[in-house]
Design a protein around this motif. Sequence first.
Motif: not given
Length: 245
Positions: A117-122, A105-107
């Motif tokens: 900047l993006v955020i994601y689960a790992f 997801t883009s921030l």
Amino acid sequence: MTDLESLRSALREPPAEEFAEPDLGAIMTKGRRIRRRRRLATGAGGVAAAVVTVLVIVGAVALKEPSQRPLPPAASTTTSAQPPVTSLPAVTDPAPSPAPLGETTSLGIKGEDGRELVIYAFAIDEPALPGVEFGLQVAYRNVDGSYEALLGSNEFKGSDRSFGFHAVDGGDILQNTFVPVFGYFAGPATRITSTVRGKPVEANVVPWSGDPSVMIFWFSPSDVESTGVLTPLVAYDARGQRLVK
């Protein structure tokens, strides 16, 4: 003989016994001892005053500093407002970024070299954390589609899907880029709010593609500069009811 003449006569008579010569050495020694005691007393008072001053200064600093991170260790559009944060040392070598677990997801924030900047689960596979299977990663998205890690966060005790807030982190400058405050809520939250110095703030909320019951959120840098200023985090469901345990 008058009283005056009697007094004059008595003053002229020699004393009944001789007075001893004054011991000048003893007097000087005693005088030095008194002066030394006074110096020590003055010195002790000075030390006490210095200690009080230091304590007052330290106390003032402690009061001035915000509560560094009361939340567990683990924002939207760009803005001209610069949050008052402390810059961390720049990382010279790109950090390896874990592969996304689900969609990214883009921030809505551009960082160093204009990268997004993006955020994601790992995924997490750590025997010491048997109840934790994933965490969150904020990273650069490079032009070739690869990712460069900036800040990762995850639950560190219990279950990563237990009801409530998890992995709340951010509010730091890394590689000349402000990483917004982020985290996730396990539960049917559609809205997440807080207050910063009495001002209401609202987070951006998106469901995680790997598990829609997990809601990823982040705050705009212009609204929230660190996790320590959030008081408190509150989640609401689709009906506007506050979610509590």
